[in-house]
Design a protein around this motif. Structure first.
Motif, short mmCIF file in Angstrom:
data_model
loop_
_atom_site.label_atom_id
_atom_site.label_comp_id
_atom_site.label_asym_id
_atom_site.label_seq_id
_atom_site.Cartn_x
_atom_site.Cartn_y
_atom_site.Cartn_z
N VAL A 1 31.31 47.63 48.58
CA VAL A 1 30.23 47.46 48.35
C VAL A 1 28.92 47.47 47.49
O VAL A 1 28.65 47.86 46.92
N LEU A 2 29.52 49.90 47.52
CA LEU A 2 28.16 50.48 47.06
C LEU A 2 28.04 50.70 45.76
O LEU A 2 27.63 50.77 45.09
N LEU A 3 29.50 50.71 45.60
CA LEU A 3 29.91 51.02 43.57
C LEU A 3 30.69 49.87 43.52
O LEU A 3 30.33 49.87 42.09
N GLY A 4 30.36 48.47 43.77
CA GLY A 4 31.09 47.27 43.21
C GLY A 4 30.15 46.65 42.07
O GLY A 4 28.23 47.15 42.01
N PRO A 5 29.74 46.08 42.37
CA PRO A 5 28.56 44.64 41.38
C PRO A 5 27.45 43.91 41.79
O PRO A 5 26.18 44.64 41.39
N SER A 6 27.16 44.49 43.02
CA SER A 6 26.54 43.92 44.69
C SER A 6 25.26 45.32 44.38
O SER A 6 24.44 44.63 45.22
N GLY A 7 26.04 46.32 44.52
CA GLY A 7 25.56 47.86 44.68
C GLY A 7 25.12 48.39 42.94
O GLY A 7 25.31 47.77 42.46
N LEU A 8 25.60 49.71 43.07
CA LEU A 8 25.38 50.23 41.93
C LEU A 8 25.98 49.67 40.51
O LEU A 8 25.08 50.34 39.81
N ASN A 9 27.32 48.67 40.87
CA ASN A 9 27.67 48.75 39.53
C ASN A 9 28.10 49.48 38.85
O ASN A 9 28.58 49.49 37.23
N SER A 10 28.52 50.70 39.52
CA SER A 10 29.51 51.93 38.45
C SER A 10 30.70 52.21 38.92
O SER A 10 31.15 52.80 37.93
N ILE A 11 31.69 50.67 38.92
CA ILE A 11 33.70 50.81 38.76
C ILE A 11 33.63 49.77 37.60
O ILE A 11 32.65 48.63 37.95
N LYS A 12 34.05 50.86 36.24
CA LYS A 12 34.20 49.61 35.40
C LYS A 12 35.94 48.74 35.31
O LYS A 12 35.19 47.59 35.09
N SER A 13 36.47 49.52 36.32
CA SER A 13 37.86 48.53 35.83
C SER A 13 38.31 48.01 37.04
O SER A 13 38.55 48.87 38.37
N ILE A 14 37.54 47.76 36.92
CA ILE A 14 38.03 46.66 39.05
C ILE A 14 39.23 46.10 38.98
O ILE A 14 39.55 46.41 39.75
N VAL A 15 39.04 45.90 37.81
CA VAL A 15 41.03 45.09 37.66
C VAL A 15 41.70 46.43 37.91
O VAL A 15 43.54 46.16 38.73
N GLN A 16 41.18 47.32 37.66
CA GLN A 16 42.85 48.56 37.69
C GLN A 16 43.03 48.99 38.78
O GLN A 16 43.33 48.90 39.35
N VAL A 17 41.38 48.58 39.80
CA VAL A 17 40.71 49.14 40.87
C VAL A 17 41.95 48.51 42.45
O VAL A 17 42.35 49.02 43.01
N GLU A 18 42.25 46.89 41.95
CA GLU A 18 42.47 46.48 42.49
C GLU A 18 43.97 46.36 42.81
O GLU A 18 44.48 46.08 43.45
N THR A 19 44.63 46.79 40.99
CA THR A 19 46.34 46.63 41.17
C THR A 19 46.01 48.05 42.15
O THR A 19 47.46 47.25 42.70
N LEU A 20 45.71 48.35 41.60
CA LEU A 20 46.35 50.39 42.61
C LEU A 20 46.23 49.83 44.29
O LEU A 20 46.68 50.72 44.76
N GLY A 21 44.68 49.16 44.64
CA GLY A 21 44.63 48.51 46.25
C GLY A 21 45.99 47.99 46.42
O GLY A 21 46.18 48.36 47.81
N GLU A 22 46.78 47.13 45.45
CA GLU A 22 47.99 46.47 46.22
C GLU A 22 49.20 46.65 46.20
O GLU A 22 49.25 47.16 47.45
N PHE A 23 48.97 48.50 46.31
CA PHE A 23 49.96 49.33 46.44
C PHE A 23 49.67 49.88 47.71
O PHE A 23 51.29 50.31 48.75
#
Length: 678
Positions: free
Chosen positions: A305-327
């Motif tokens: 939440v803090l790093l995402g679009p509703s917070g600091l919005n510092s995560i640029k590769s959201i799709v890649q992070v979600e893909t790695l999280g699926e593992f």
């Protein structure tokens, strides 16, 4: 005659504007041309003079263009007959002439396309938005095609320039003697050129004519390092090894997935920074949740939440992070299957099969009832009810991790029932994803085709049941003939080298995942079955594998829960807190009551006491509702508002789950076992 005059006038005004440097003069000439076309401010002789003059200039340009084309053809024939030139030199000169021919033809086409476009715009109704939209779309398509042609021509010019430089270099080498080192480097250069030609994929040319491929205008944003080099040449910018970001008109952001030159290694620095940032911030967030008595997973969600679009919005590769999280989900379910032995599954398989099915049917029935009262479409009601009927397997597996049940012989373990029902819900998830396209079509169909849609859904259900039967048949074959020799081989080869064991187990997980995906069943079920098959080899095998896989699971689970936090919007929750709390409590209470009702009917009398614990474990909404909700929103099944409500209710239910679980444990589990379960 009027059309000819209009074309001539517009052509003349375009030609004159091309020679004027002042923008004010451009505007004056255009206004004068429009007045002449409408017959205002000019007498008949002036209009006739404009028409003749513009026609004369246009015809003169066309004649000059034809003369140049004939000269180019003669030059090509002369080059082909010249015996003093090498084949490469002939090819280069002919290619250069052909590029110039194409440039002349494209310039002529652009002039007439612009004239026809203006004529179509003047003849249209400026009050008709649909007509203007269609004209804009046609102009956009024309511009896209022109951009593609210009890009191809630019690439050809770059190739011609490179060929010319190589030819000049060869001539210089022929005029001087080369050292042994220069000859070696020249051979290496030629071999490198051949290598690039062999491995280069013409993906652009191969896919631009494929059906369904659209040309889009995008913005290319260079990295900060590239932008800071003000004195870099254009060639250096083109050959920059950094990763540029592309942004289309819909604000979707893209990064490079495969470079043209595969001989040079590249890394996505945005993705690396995102993973590093999540790893560093997850530690204090996890510590904070541990201090106040919450599971650490909520700290990881807060990190997202803090790093995402509703917070600091510092995560640029959201799709890649979600893909790695699926593992993280894959390895979590593998360890769940590793702890859930086939013997325990055999004891509770009837309850695991019947319970989720009854709960899903009841949830859909209540959803249709409320949907009828609130005038919600049946398709939307069915989808929302199915989403809310699912529970979180990773969350519950964290609740049960390392617990000691201490059941009596012949008694039913609440953890076995709970995990069995969750696995069946994962199967239902795969079934629902498979039926979802038909559900979309059913929502758009008329009432006359409802029977056909129901028949199609029944056929899909039959296909999924057949796939499930095939999966379990494959598992039976693997358990009987393959898994034992496979593990013994891994164990023998991995003595003193754990990486072989980790790699072998990971490969087996991915194999089962691939099998279930190919059979149109959820990949999560394949991971669970992989763990269950390996657990059949005994307790010692389970302990050895768990000690190797758990650290990997823990790190990937952090990424997964942080990716959930990227889709949590605290401001929306605060704005609609009253409504969301009411909806969340309603869903949690309804799921708890339905689970208690269903378990009261299917559990043996001696095990009725576990229904409260199992119901508490099921009384939340699965994080997979994020995935289902996003697909449904793209397909038009649900609106944006309903999608945000599903996300918020899911998040709040997951936050309430630990409190409900602890309350059930305190009430129903004896004190010695309670200490190990909590």
């Amino acid at each position: 005659m009027q059309a000819i005059g209009f074309v001539s006038l517009w052509t003349l005004s375009s030609l004159l504007c091309g020679h004027l440097a002042n923008p004010g003069e451009h505007e004056d000439v255009v206004k004068h041309a429009i007045k002449l076309h409408r017959g205002k401010g000019a007498v008949a002789t002036q209009r006739k003079q404009w028409v003749l003059e513009s026609c004369r200039k246009l015809s003169g340009l066309l004649r000059q263009k034809n003369v140049v084309l004939n000269k180019l053809k003669n030059a090509i024939r002369a080059v082909e007959k010249d015996t003093g030139l090498s084949d490469e030199e002939k090819l280069f000169q002919v290619h250069t002439f052909e590029i110039f021919q194409k440039e002349l033809n494209e310039s002529e086409n652009s002039v007439f396309q612009a004239i026809h476009g203006l004529q179509r715009a003047l003849q249209g109704d400026y009050k008709d938005v649909v007509n203007m939209k269609e004209s804009s779309r046609q102009r956009l398509e024309a511009l896209r095609e022109a951009a593609i042609k210009e890009e191809m021509e630019y690439v050809e010019l770059l190739a011609a320039e490179k060929h010319q430089a190589e030819a000049l270099k060869n001539m210089q080498h022929q005029n001087k003697s080369l050292s042994i080192l220069d000859e070696i480097l020249e051979d290496v250069r030629k071999a490198a050129d051949r290598l690039e030609e062999e491995i280069e994929e013409h993906a652009f040319d191969d896919n631009k004519s494929v059906r369904g491929v659209n040309f889009e205008a995008v913005l290319r944003v260079e990295e900060d390092e590239a932008n800071s080099k003000r004195n870099a040449s254009k060639r250096e910018v083109e050959d920059d090894l950094g990763l540029s970001m592309l942004i289309d008109s819909q604000n979707n952001q893209y990064i490079l997935t495969k470079p043209r030159d595969s001989t040079i290694p590249r890394a996505d620095h945005h993705f690396i920074k995102d993973i590093v940032t999540i790893g560093m911030l997850s530690l204090p967030c996890g510590w904070l949740c541990t201090t106040i008595g919450l599971p650490t997973m909520f700290g990881y969600i807060i990190c997202g939440v803090l790093l995402g679009p509703s917070g600091l919005n510092s995560i640029k590769s959201i799709v890649q992070v979600e893909t790695l999280g699926e593992f993280g989900v894959f390895f979590t379910l593998f360890l769940v299957g590793l702890e859930f032995s086939p013997e325990r599954l055999r004891k509770v398989w009837k309850i695991s099969l019947q319970g989720p099915c009854y709960m899903t049917v009841l949830m859909i029935a209540f959803g249709l009832l409320w949907g009828h009262l609130l005038q919600i479409r049946p398709t939307q009601s069915v989808f929302i009810s199915t989403c809310l009927s699912l529970s979180s397997t990773p969350l519950v597996s964290r609740f049960l991790a390392g617990s000691v049940r201490g059941d009596k012989e012949g008694d039913i373990d609440y953890s076995s029932v709970l995990l069995g029902m969750l696995v069946m819900q994962d199967v239902q998830l795969g079934l629902f994803i498979a039926v979802m396209p038909t559900l979309i079509q059913a929502g758009a169909s008329t009432s006359s085709s409802i029977a056909k849609e129901i028949l199609r859904i029944l056929i899909l259900i039959g296909q999924i049941l057949f796939s499930l039967a095939a999966v379990f048949l494959i598992c039976l074959v693997i358990k009987t003939y393959l898994i034992g020799p496979y593990y013994r081989k891994l164990h023998t080869e991995s003595k003193g080298n754990k990486e072989i064991l980790i790699l072998g187990i990971s490969a087996f997980i991915f194999l089962m995942l691939t099998i279930t995906e190919l059979l149109d069943v959820s990949m999560e079920l394949g991971c669970f079955l992989a763990g269950a098959l390996i657990s059949s080899q005994g307790h010692m095998v389970t302990e050895e594998i768990m000690s190797c896989i758990e650290p990997i699971r823990d790190f990937l689970a952090i990424i997964f829960f942080a990716s959930i936090g990227l889709h949590v919007f605290p401001t929306f929750v605060i704005y609609e807190l009253t409504v969301l709390l009411f909806l969340t409590l309603s869903v949690v209470i309804m799921k708890f009551v339905l689970a208690v009702l269903v378990l009261s009917l299917i559990l043996p009398k001696s095990s009725q006491y576990i229904k409260w614990i199992v119901s508490a474990g099921l009384a939340q909404v699965s994080e997979f509702s994020f995935v289902l909700g996003s697909r449904a929103r793209r397909a038009g099944i649900i609106s944006r508002e309903v999608y945000l409500l599903i996300l918020s209710v899911t998040t709040l239910s997951l936050l309430l789950a630990p409190a409900l679980w602890r309350a059930a444990i305190m009430k129903c589990v004896p004190r010695p076992e309670r200490r190990s379960s909590t």
